[in-house]
Design a protein around this motif. Structure first.
Motif, short mmCIF file in Angstrom:
data_model
loop_
_atom_site.label_atom_id
_atom_site.label_comp_id
_atom_site.label_asym_id
_atom_site.label_seq_id
_atom_site.Cartn_x
_atom_site.Cartn_y
_atom_site.Cartn_z
N TRP A 61 0.84 -1.21 0.00
CA TRP A 61 0.00 0.00 0.00
C TRP A 61 0.86 1.25 0.00
O TRP A 61 0.44 2.29 -0.49
N ASP A 62 2.11 1.13 0.48
CA ASP A 62 3.03 2.27 0.33
C ASP A 62 3.15 2.66 -1.14
O ASP A 62 3.11 3.84 -1.50
N SER A 63 3.33 1.64 -2.01
CA SER A 63 3.52 1.94 -3.43
C SER A 63 2.33 2.68 -4.02
O SER A 63 2.50 3.53 -4.89
N THR A 191 -3.66 -5.08 7.88
CA THR A 191 -4.45 -3.84 7.96
C THR A 191 -3.61 -2.62 7.66
O THR A 191 -4.14 -1.52 7.49
N GLY A 192 -2.27 -2.78 7.65
CA GLY A 192 -1.39 -1.63 7.51
C GLY A 192 -1.25 -0.84 8.80
O GLY A 192 -0.45 0.07 8.88
N MET A 193 -2.07 -1.15 9.80
CA MET A 193 -2.03 -0.43 11.09
C MET A 193 -1.62 -1.46 12.15
O MET A 193 -2.39 -1.84 13.03
N ASP A 194 -0.36 -1.87 12.03
CA ASP A 194 0.14 -3.11 12.62
C ASP A 194 -0.23 -3.33 14.09
O ASP A 194 -0.72 -4.37 14.45
N ASN A 195 0.07 -2.35 14.94
CA ASN A 195 -0.16 -2.59 16.38
C ASN A 195 -1.29 -1.72 16.92
O ASN A 195 -1.28 -1.32 18.08
N TYR A 383 3.86 4.30 17.13
CA TYR A 383 3.39 3.64 15.90
C TYR A 383 1.89 3.86 15.71
O TYR A 383 1.48 5.01 15.57
N TRP A 384 1.08 2.80 15.71
CA TRP A 384 -0.36 2.98 15.41
C TRP A 384 -1.20 3.10 16.67
O TRP A 384 -2.40 2.90 16.62
N ARG A 385 -0.59 3.43 17.79
CA ARG A 385 -1.35 3.51 19.04
C ARG A 385 -1.59 4.95 19.49
O ARG A 385 -1.87 5.20 20.65
C1 GLC Z 1 4.73 -0.48 8.71
C2 GLC Z 1 3.34 0.13 8.62
C3 GLC Z 1 2.70 -0.26 7.31
C4 GLC Z 1 3.62 0.09 6.16
C5 GLC Z 1 5.04 -0.44 6.36
C6 GLC Z 1 6.04 0.11 5.36
O1 GLC Z 1 4.66 -1.86 8.76
O2 GLC Z 1 2.55 -0.25 9.69
O3 GLC Z 1 1.44 0.34 7.15
O4 GLC Z 1 3.10 -0.38 4.98
O5 GLC Z 1 5.53 -0.09 7.63
O6 GLC Z 1 6.06 1.50 5.38
#
Ligand code: GLC
Length: 457
Positions: A61-63, A191-195, A383-385
């Protein structure tokens, strides 16, 4: 980090951000130049690494976010970014969350290619990848890239469309759960929102076996402080979940039935629904039939509202498939469904109210905090908290603009500029002070800054 900063400071000071419109051109030109330099520096010849030290491969999803910014000044490079990710697509349609660069030392990142072992899977792509996925925001990025390419846009759309259709088919065939058919994620990283605190309950059902660190070494702590990254206990759980999926051959029938973590996430599904609308747009450009994609977008929007909307909480809440329970944490994931154009008014108004309330304080803090400021677990640097991230802030701004909240949307874009002007192109930011955290020279921060600066010119 000081936990519960919002609770301690619920009625506290209001952050006043300089408006983009009030910044001199010399300043915004400099910011733009720095952002472009970061993307050039992080370019690997066919794609962009999220950060040279912490994340030295291509992330899914970064890309997509990177392509959104790239297409504003180098649209061909943006197209290459997405097409090279599609080159890592599996034959079942999944687009993996990491495409490993064979030129990079396999031990530079953990978990790396020797951990995921994608080459053991039938239908693997020609390069090593991870086996999990990330939010499907790619079709939406592809439409923007096609626009950026001008008359070459249709040729790009013709190449991208079948890959994106396969990506969505994979979600429908292999990831949907329950009669509503929303997609499940089987690892918090998906989810991209790891923790995110929303995963605490389901994740804590997974044993944390710290002896895994006799075999495996975390690499992330070499590049960011322990107070800014997930804990060892949670990391041990992440490893265990990934190993179990791998050792079952990344079989989605197994993981949906028996995997220890199986959750339906609002943002993942909202971005999928949004991406179906984008696929309809791409289909039209190449003379394919858009109607199926529109129907999917409508189905997913309805299912999201039916299954995940909580009028009491004023946000969408994730659902734990294993227990059937809703996960009660209010996170930014529950607000991003605002990107959907056909969200009913009875939902749009309350989402806006939650964003403006003391829980998120949009317009009074920097960006959109990733987690409820009034929750005692809010940790503004971890991070995601708690911190504000630019991709989620940008998505909420898109949603607000779409539903007519122009001033709030513009204010969030101003925050994106203010945060990066003050603290640099960091990975995430303290919502109350704007200090930068995590890695530096972070690609999606650069790309979305470019997008904001150039879309507002
Ligand atoms: C972390 C983020 C994730 C992202 C990755 C690379 O794992 O939580 O959303 O894609 O880093 O930047």
């Amino acid at each position: 980090g000081a936990a519960g900063v919002g609770a301690a400071d619920a009625s506290g000071g209001v952050v006043v951000t300089t408006r983009l419109a009030d910044r001199p051109a010399t300043e915004t030109d400099g910011l733009l130049r720095d952002a472009v330099h970061v993307l050039i520096d992080n370019w690997h010849g066919h794609s962009t690494v999220p950060s040279r030290d912490l994340y030295p491969h291509q992330w899914s999803w970064d890309s997509a976010f990177i392509a959104l910014g790239l297409r504003r000044w180098a649209p061909k490079r943006a197209a290459t970014e997405l097409l090279s990710l599609f080159g890592a697509q599996w034959s079942d349609g999944r687009i993996p969350h990491i495409a490993f660069n064979p030129a990079v030392d396999p031990d530079a990142y953990f978990p790396g290619p020797t951990f995921w072992r994608s080459a053991d899977v039938v239908g693997h792509p020609p390069i090593d990848t991870s086996g999990i996925i990330q939010p499907p925001v790619h079709a939406t990025a592809a439409v923007a890239v096609a626009d950026g390419l001008g008359e070459d846009g249709a040729a790009f759309a013709r190449r991208a469309y079948p890959c994106l259709v396969a990506q969505h088919d994979y979600l429908r065939r292999r990831r949907s759960v329950g009669p509503a058919g929303l997609a499940a994620v089987v690892h918090p990283w998906e989810t991209g929102m790891d923790n995110s605190p929303a995963w605490d309950t389901p994740l804590h059902a997974v044993p944390a076996d710290l002896s895994l660190f006799d075999t495996y070494t975390r690499r992330d702590l070499e590049h960011a402080g322990t107070g800014e990254r997930p804990t060892d206990e949670d990391y041990a759980r992440y490893i265990r979940l990934a190993l179990a999926y791998r050792d079952h051959g990344y079989d989605d029938d197994w993981v949906r039935a028996e995997g220890a973590f199986c959750v339906v996430d609002p943002t993942f599904n909202a971005l999928w629904a949004r991406a179906e609308i984008s696929l309809a747009d791409l289909a039209e450009r190449i003379g394919a039939d858009p109607s199926g994609h529109r129907a999917e977008a409508a189905r997913l929007t309805r299912a999201l509202v039916d299954q995940l909307w909580s009028a009491e909480a004023g946000v969408f809440l994730a659902r734990d498939v294993r227990t059937g329970h809703r996960l009660s944490e209010r996170t930014v994931s529950g607000l991003i469904p605002l990107v959907l154009p056909d969200l009913p008014a009875e939902v749009v108004g309350p989402v806006h109210d939650t964003l403006s309330s003391d829980r998120f304080r949009v317009g009074r803090v920097y960006g959109v905090p990733s987690f409820d400021l009034t929750d005692p677990r809010h940790d503004p640097q971890r991070y995601w908290r708690g911190p504000s991230w630019l991709n989620t802030t940008w998505l909420v701004a898109q949603g607000l603009r779409q539903h007519g909240y122009t001033d709030l949307a513009t204010g969030l874009e101003d925050d994106i500029v203010a945060l990066t002007a003050q603290s640099g192109l960091r990975e995430y930011f303290h919502p109350l002070t704007g200090t930068g955290h995590g890695t530096d020279r972070f690609s999606w921060s650069a790309a979305l800054l470019i997008e904001v600066l150039l879309s507002r010119r």
